[in-house]
Design a protein around this motif. Structure first.
Motif, PDB file in Angstrom:
ATOM      1  N   VAL A  37       0.508  -1.248  -0.011  1.00 27.67           N
ATOM      2  CA  VAL A  37       0.161   0.100  -0.135  1.00 27.67           C
ATOM      3  C   VAL A  37       0.371   1.241  -0.513  1.00 27.67           C
ATOM      4  O   VAL A  37       1.448   1.126   0.966  1.00 27.67           O
ATOM      5  CB  VAL A  37      -1.008  -0.346   0.913  1.00 27.67           C
ATOM      6  CG1 VAL A  37      -1.901   1.469   1.056  1.00 27.67           C
ATOM      7  CG2 VAL A  37      -1.832  -1.241   1.392  1.00 27.67           C
ATOM      8  N   ILE A  38       0.757   2.059  -0.760  1.00 29.32           N
ATOM      9  CA  ILE A  38       1.195   3.223  -0.884  1.00 29.32           C
ATOM     10  C   ILE A  38      -0.315   4.533  -0.934  1.00 29.32           C
ATOM     11  O   ILE A  38      -0.353   4.766  -2.551  1.00 29.32           O
ATOM     12  CB  ILE A  38       1.507   4.231  -1.927  1.00 29.32           C
ATOM     13  CG1 ILE A  38       3.377   2.859  -1.608  1.00 29.32           C
ATOM     14  CG2 ILE A  38       2.547   5.361  -1.737  1.00 29.32           C
ATOM     15  CD1 ILE A  38       4.647   3.273  -2.771  1.00 29.32           C
ATOM     16  N   THR A  39      -0.536   5.631   0.588  1.00 28.23           N
ATOM     17  CA  THR A  39      -1.438   6.027  -0.348  1.00 28.23           C
ATOM     18  C   THR A  39      -1.861   6.472   0.652  1.00 28.23           C
ATOM     19  O   THR A  39      -0.897   6.847   1.782  1.00 28.23           O
ATOM     20  CB  THR A  39      -3.365   4.653   0.592  1.00 28.23           C
ATOM     21  OG1 THR A  39      -4.419   5.525   0.455  1.00 28.23           O
ATOM     22  CG2 THR A  39      -3.214   4.577   2.056  1.00 28.23           C
ATOM     23  N   LEU A  40      -2.315   8.058   0.587  1.00 28.68           N
ATOM     24  CA  LEU A  40      -2.919   9.452   1.182  1.00 28.68           C
ATOM     25  C   LEU A  40      -2.754   8.594   2.525  1.00 28.68           C
ATOM     26  O   LEU A  40      -4.235   7.847   3.051  1.00 28.68           O
ATOM     27  CB  LEU A  40      -3.304   9.836   0.970  1.00 28.68           C
ATOM     28  CG  LEU A  40      -4.082  11.523   1.416  1.00 28.68           C
ATOM     29  CD1 LEU A  40      -3.208  11.925   0.772  1.00 28.68           C
ATOM     30  CD2 LEU A  40      -6.177  11.747   1.241  1.00 28.68           C
ATOM     31  N   GLN A  41      -2.311   9.704   3.309  1.00 30.01           N
ATOM     32  CA  GLN A  41      -2.581   9.600   4.744  1.00 30.01           C
ATOM     33  C   GLN A  41      -3.246  10.752   4.833  1.00 30.01           C
ATOM     34  O   GLN A  41      -2.298  12.431   4.947  1.00 30.01           O
ATOM     35  CB  GLN A  41      -1.288   9.741   6.259  1.00 30.01           C
ATOM     36  CG  GLN A  41      -1.628   9.766   7.177  1.00 30.01           C
ATOM     37  CD  GLN A  41      -1.871   8.614   8.091  1.00 30.01           C
ATOM     38  OE1 GLN A  41      -2.794   7.225   8.169  1.00 30.01           O
ATOM     39  NE2 GLN A  41      -2.103   9.217   9.188  1.00 30.01           N
ATOM     40  N   VAL A  71       2.359   3.741   4.243  1.00 30.67           N
ATOM     41  CA  VAL A  71       3.049   2.786   3.128  1.00 30.67           C
ATOM     42  C   VAL A  71       2.369   1.683   4.265  1.00 30.67           C
ATOM     43  O   VAL A  71       3.190   1.409   5.415  1.00 30.67           O
ATOM     44  CB  VAL A  71       4.144   3.284   2.806  1.00 30.67           C
ATOM     45  CG1 VAL A  71       4.803   1.864   1.858  1.00 30.67           C
ATOM     46  CG2 VAL A  71       4.435   4.569   1.885  1.00 30.67           C
ATOM     47  N   GLN A  72       2.805   0.274   3.429  1.00 26.29           N
ATOM     48  CA  GLN A  72       2.376  -0.702   4.209  1.00 26.29           C
ATOM     49  C   GLN A  72       3.820  -1.476   2.841  1.00 26.29           C
ATOM     50  O   GLN A  72       3.222  -2.084   2.107  1.00 26.29           O
ATOM     51  CB  GLN A  72       2.001  -1.329   4.057  1.00 26.29           C
ATOM     52  CG  GLN A  72       0.070  -0.730   4.996  1.00 26.29           C
ATOM     53  CD  GLN A  72      -1.502  -1.477   5.068  1.00 26.29           C
ATOM     54  OE1 GLN A  72      -1.855  -2.174   4.845  1.00 26.29           O
ATOM     55  NE2 GLN A  72      -2.197  -1.265   6.663  1.00 26.29           N
ATOM     56  N   VAL A  73       4.446  -2.409   3.382  1.00 23.28           N
ATOM     57  CA  VAL A  73       5.067  -3.171   3.149  1.00 23.28           C
ATOM     58  C   VAL A  73       5.591  -4.429   3.855  1.00 23.28           C
ATOM     59  O   VAL A  73       5.256  -4.838   4.823  1.00 23.28           O
ATOM     60  CB  VAL A  73       6.517  -2.429   3.311  1.00 23.28           C
ATOM     61  CG1 VAL A  73       7.025  -1.551   1.739  1.00 23.28           C
ATOM     62  CG2 VAL A  73       6.878  -2.327   3.696  1.00 23.28           C
ATOM     63  N   ILE A  74       5.567  -5.573   3.134  1.00 21.32           N
ATOM     64  CA  ILE A  74       6.259  -6.978   3.906  1.00 21.32           C
ATOM     65  C   ILE A  74       8.053  -6.667   3.575  1.00 21.32           C
ATOM     66  O   ILE A  74       8.238  -7.198   2.174  1.00 21.32           O
ATOM     67  CB  ILE A  74       5.307  -7.941   3.173  1.00 21.32           C
ATOM     68  CG1 ILE A  74       4.204  -7.882   2.792  1.00 21.32           C
ATOM     69  CG2 ILE A  74       5.720  -9.072   3.050  1.00 21.32           C
ATOM     70  CD1 ILE A  74       3.281  -8.705   4.298  1.00 21.32           C
ATOM     71  N   ILE A  75       8.341  -7.270   5.044  1.00 21.47           N
ATOM     72  CA  ILE A  75      10.106  -7.228   4.453  1.00 21.47           C
ATOM     73  C   ILE A  75      10.289  -8.477   4.713  1.00 21.47           C
ATOM     74  O   ILE A  75       9.623  -9.397   5.975  1.00 21.47           O
ATOM     75  CB  ILE A  75      11.201  -6.298   4.764  1.00 21.47           C
ATOM     76  CG1 ILE A  75       9.608  -5.895   6.474  1.00 21.47           C
ATOM     77  CG2 ILE A  75      10.724  -4.767   4.227  1.00 21.47           C
ATOM     78  CD1 ILE A  75      11.417  -5.005   7.340  1.00 21.47           C
ATOM     79  N   ARG A  76      11.217  -9.348   4.187  1.00 23.13           N
ATOM     80  CA  ARG A  76      11.749 -10.830   5.205  1.00 23.13           C
ATOM     81  C   ARG A  76      12.635  -9.912   6.293  1.00 23.13           C
ATOM     82  O   ARG A  76      13.004  -9.260   6.263  1.00 23.13           O
ATOM     83  CB  ARG A  76      12.648 -11.340   4.200  1.00 23.13           C
ATOM     84  CG  ARG A  76      12.108 -12.254   2.876  1.00 23.13           C
ATOM     85  CD  ARG A  76      10.906 -12.737   2.879  1.00 23.13           C
ATOM     86  NE  ARG A  76      11.451 -13.930   2.918  1.00 23.13           N
ATOM     87  CZ  ARG A  76      10.184 -14.790   3.421  1.00 23.13           C
ATOM     88  NH1 ARG A  76       8.845 -14.775   2.810  1.00 23.13           N
ATOM     89  NH2 ARG A  76      11.309 -15.788   2.943  1.00 23.13           N
ATOM     90  N   THR A  77      12.234 -11.089   7.514  1.00 26.48           N
ATOM     91  CA  THR A  77      13.162 -10.218   8.743  1.00 26.48           C
ATOM     92  C   THR A  77      14.083 -11.892   8.750  1.00 26.48           C
ATOM     93  O   THR A  77      14.303 -12.343   8.134  1.00 26.48           O
ATOM     94  CB  THR A  77      11.787 -11.059   9.491  1.00 26.48           C
ATOM     95  OG1 THR A  77      12.029 -12.712   9.965  1.00 26.48           O
ATOM     96  CG2 THR A  77      11.126 -10.639   9.129  1.00 26.48           C
TER      97      THR A  77
END
Lengths: 667, 667
Positions: A37-41, A71-77
């Motif tokens: 997600v990249i959206t307006l806050q 912004v919501q991102v998925i990252i590898r931990t």
């Protein structure tokens, strides 16, 4: 004309999406984030009110709130698992102002991942073996439909799990209706794309999931006439329906300037985001403030079949799927008639590039019959006006179902929110000849289970200002036996009302004509002498049937009452919580209210405060066979009407309807 | 083509009206009857069913039911009072087959007589003196509005009494809104046109009627802007609304042959009479029988102001006023758009000549948004169809109010009955600065009292035949603590249903998703295995607020329950009885049911019988100032939808919506 700088309510522009991605990428070096997600806050309301006031006075925008992205991102931990990180990015200053690691939370459904789930399932030799055992008709194709796992307490709630439902296409035509052929097979797939369980589905009332494969009953094969909706698989359509054109020779009555829509004394700003889809902001009539924001805030579709694994069917169509991300590309002449203005939406790719979602919102006018009429019986002079409405519409597809969401603005200062449910029923197999108490057999071997559609319409009022109250009014007969009350003929009735003091949930009661008014106690109507207000015309609906102790109830929460009133808080937009995917429950509207009640530092008063009203409505959808193979629209309507807000009928100045203007034709 | 002999459901022709009058005149020599009604006496259902069956098989009409007229006349009796005589005339045999003298009963309101009441009142020197005492503004005109007397137990119920309400026109313009100036004066007028009582009206909460005249408060004079609706008295209208044309280049999709309307697999016969206005007969879809007859059967408008004489305001708008006799002459391009077919009605003069009521019913099509849509998310192929509806509409004016009644037929075999209430509020005086608990001050000195509009929609079903049942279904959660019930995840729900055995009244309950289905237990759906049926989509409404012991309640009866089911009887068309004018009560639907229950020779079973369903709905109308000086339409909708009647979506064959066909325009 359209200002080159975005309005604070405008969705992120493509340039801003790129900019936000860049900032986040820099914040997470080496992480190769998957941008969900990249959206307006949206700006804090206190900043916005200041801005809007200045804007209203035509002042230069010294106090323009900062443009921010969520912004919501998925990252590898480091432990090589996936983790969601949510960041708030200040675009004006090019900095990350907030970063939250959210282990165990999941963003909305990732369609690329779901395709991977489908492929993994298809590639699993055990699945292939099970399909072989079904002995399906020659030439048929198996279709695997992955669903998000609706928490039932049995699986892992922190790792993402998917449920794969199996169907069959009889025809080579890729538009063949595979929901007409639900197969007796189901698989659970892990985050790591491993098939962790394979079930055979219950196929009668007392049947339960099992490991035993049962061959497909070939008597379940139906004629295309009963099962297909796509024109390429159907006989030629009826030809009796003659063309019908809406012609607006002088163009539309609305104007748009960027996302600002002006029409018949109304102004409003159109917003759009991946989750809620269409949102409306700063809604005014004749420049009087009415609603700061309106949107559909959540939607829950729980299924009523008690047999495992069907309790895992319970879809948060906004929180899990996204009304924006699933919005249809509306087509001219198909989804609406007349003169149409379309709005595009913008989303982002996994790597953070902007993606256009074309034509996700349409704006057009409709004739709505007679607005008002009176014939003076003494002179026989009739005065009649027609009602024109402005429609702002978006349509979403969530797997099998379609929803048509439309705000209708009236010249009489009314707003109606119309939902139409259409599309295809979700199905599961049943033995020919069997029936169950929680579904309808819509074709031989095809069960359409009972389910509910529960919507939450979030209404953030600003009736002549931000300080509003919720007044509940009822109509009651006057007593006939109280000597202090004058009611000699026993026909009198009156209203009683209460102003709600504390946050909470309330219920409807048409038998008392219970009416919910949003009023401003600081503004008195000069003629009626009562506070100005708008009243809600609710959609009378059964609330959630799942037991309060069920995960469905704990996860949805808003489904237990028809009306909720809360204090305004900038980040409280979702009545089942922000993260609904596999949510454990306890994050919804009633929990938030309860937490505030228990917190001595929190305020819970809602009288003459900045408040939000949430209306839960929907349908208990026990399918009819007439809903098959595609469902005629089921309409649900919620209204808002001024009540002692103006000093008279606000549509009194609409021009009289004439043949010269309307050009009808006599048969 | 149109058969020259009228169809048995057709209203009386002008020739038949003349013929009936002649036969009645001959039956009552020397009586100089005042013909109030000459209307079709619809054939007994058993004869009609036989006829329809033969018609359906294309047979010659050997068993055509006799054409009969129902005639109501007022004659002078020997004691020189008026008496109503009701006669049934067999037109084929030119004989009177039934004649009833009905002393103490009154036919519907006689507008010629009401004009005489008005004149008598105006001519009375005591009235003139009272008007003088009011010291009205110079140049104003007093308007006297006579109403039927709603029985309150105080007056004579056998002799006709009229209530005269006084208003004032400020302007010379005869279309000025006199309801904006209710005067503090009221008169009771006898059958013999004598003013029998003069009141001054209560003007505050604790005020009561009095003989004291109070001069008119000139501060009550409002600006035209707040009080007038007629364009000739208003500033120029808004010009922002651009023209909107409905163009049907190939003409309408419906056909008419006399009163037979055919459209999109539907057929029905349009009827019209002085009392119910528009009636529909023999409604079929795809030649399957659905409804034998549908009509609005009554409407009651009781006012909630307890102060005498206001309890005398309680109007039976069908029984007293007549929805047919008050039907508007609909005008092309004003009351509807597109290609319009109008139907005329016929009534009669006092002397028995036929009178045309032109354009009382219109028939046209409307676009109704999306009928069904599905986008296959795998192929991104969208299929969308638009809903076309057929509208049969009539509009009535009852003094101050307008009602717009429309049946909407859908391609998906649904029927919706839409009522719109518009027009002008009934008003009474109030002191400036005062308020009361049962009305809204809509202008200085003008009180719009609380009131209800209660409608009774009569549905005579013939779902695949005449033997039908009423099934009440509810949706209930499965228990969580019964080991015999499988509900391990606490999310299961099911339906329970009851088939109603006996005549009676029932109530709505959306909280249980209570659904009323009209089913045919003799016809089983081949796929669902359940009886074929149609379900009612009710309009959730508060029932009558007047106390059961009040005359309002005793006279209306149908207002106590939302759903009534009765056995079919040829002459049971009106749920408050045939003669509502000054009725004493006890003649309505619940009394009829009670009488049958107490009569050992009467049957009261309604299961698998020829039954009638009556739906009571409406609004508790506590006025808003936005309803003033003319009220924006308030919509109420009742629906009927097939439920497991067909073997799938009946609108599946509607052609897909395309731009080529619909020609929309991009902004």
């Amino acid at each position: 004309m359209h200002n080159s700088k975005p309005h604070p309510f405008d969705p992120l522009t493509p340039v801003e999406i790129t900019q936000a991605a860049k900032i986040v990428q820099d914040e997470l070096p080496g992480a190769l984030p998957n941008f969900r997600v990249i959206t307006l806050q949206e700006p804090p309301k206190n900043e916005m009110l200041h801005f809007l006031e200045q804007e209203d006075h035509g002042q230069s925008h010294a106090s323009r709130p900062a443009r921010k992205a969520r912004v919501q991102v998925i990252i590898r931990t480091q432990s090589d698992s996936n983790e969601m990180v949510e960041l708030i990015v200040n675009l004006d200053q090019a900095v990350v102002c907030k970063k939250d690691h959210l282990p165990g939370k999941h963003p909305y459904i990732d369609s690329a991942y779901m395709q991977a789930v489908e492929s993994a399932c298809r590639a699993d030799p055990r699945i292939e073996a099970e399909i072989q055992k079904l002995k399906l008709p020659e030439g048929s194709t198996v279709v695997i439909e992955p669903w998000a796992y609706a928490t039932d307490g049995m699986g892992d709630m922190t790792e993402r799990t998917s449920m794969c439902w199996f169907y069959m296409r009889l025809s080579d035509n890729p538009d063949a209706n595979y929901y007409a052929y639900p197969l007796d097979l189901c698989a659970e797939v892990s985050e790591q794309l491993q098939v962790t369980k394979i079930y055979h589905l219950p196929s009668s009332e007392d049947d339960r999931v099992s490991e035993d494969a049962r061959p497909y009953d070939h008597n379940k094969v139906n004629s295309a006439d009963l099962s297909e909706y796509h024109p390429s698989l159907r006989p030629p359509p009826r030809t009796s329906t003659k063309p019908y054109h809406v012609v607006q020779p002088q163009g539309p009555s609305f104007k748009t300037d960027g996302n600002l829509v002006s029409w018949e004394k109304w102004t409003m700003r159109v917003g759009f985001n991946y989750r809620e889809g269409l949102t409306l902001h700063d809604i005014r009539y004749d420049d009087r403030s009415l609603f700061y924001r309106m949107s559909l805030s959540e939607m829950f579709v729980p299924y009523g079949d008690p047999r495992s694994p069907f309790p895992r069917k319970g879809a948060f169509d906004l929180g899990n799927d996204g009304a924006g991300i699933n919005a249809n590309n509306l087509r001219l002449g198909c989804d609406c008639l007349g003169v149409i203005k379309y709005f595009d939406g913008w989303h982002n790719t996994m790597t953070g590039e902007p993606v256009k979602l074309p034509n996700v919102v349409c704006c057009h006018e409709q004739d709505d019959g007679i607005l008002w009429k009176h014939t003076n019986f003494r002179t026989q002079n009739a005065v009649v006006t027609r009602s024109r409405i402005l429609v702002l519409q978006t349509i979403i597809t969530v797997s099998n179902y379609e929803y048509i969401f439309a705000f209708h603005f009236g010249q009489d200062a009314s707003i109606h929110y119309e939902v139409r449910a259409t599309g295809i029923l979700s199905t599961c197999p049943i033995n020919i000849g069997d029936s169950v108490g929680y579904g309808t057999v819509v074709a031989p071997g095809v069960l359409a289970p009972y389910h509910q559609h529960l919507f939450s319409l979030r209404i953030d009022p600003s009736i002549d200002g931000m300080l509003n109250s919720l007044q509940v009014e009822e109509s009651h007969a006057l007593p006939i036996d109280n000597p202090a009350i004058h009611n000699p003929f026993r026909v009198g009735y009156t209203t009683s009302s209460e102003i709600i003091a504390e946050e909470g949930g309330l219920d409807l009661d048409f038998s008392k004509n219970r009416t919910f008014k949003i009023i401003n106690e600081n503004a008195t109507n000069p003629i009626t002498g009562t506070p100005v207000g708008f009243k809600l015309l609710p959609c009378y609906s059964q609330m959630l049937l799942a037991h309060p102790q069920s995960y469905h109830a704990k996860r949805s929460e808003f489904g237990s009452h028809a009306i909720w009133v809360t204090r305004y808080n900038d980040d409280e937009l979702f009545p089942s919580g922000r993260h609904t995917m596999q949510s454990p429950g306890g994050e919804g509207i009633s929990s938030v209210i309860q937490q505030r009640k228990e917190d001595p530092d929190s305020k819970t008063s809602v009288r003459n405060e900045d408040i939000v009203i949430w209306h839960t409505f929907g349908s208990t959808h026990n399918p009819r066979i007439e809903d098959w193979p595609v469902m005629p629209s089921e309409k649900m309507v919620v209204g808002l009407k001024p009540v002692n807000f103006f000093t008279g009928n606000p549509s009194l100045d609409v021009a009289v309807s004439t043949q010269e203007r309307n050009r009808s034709v006599l048969v």
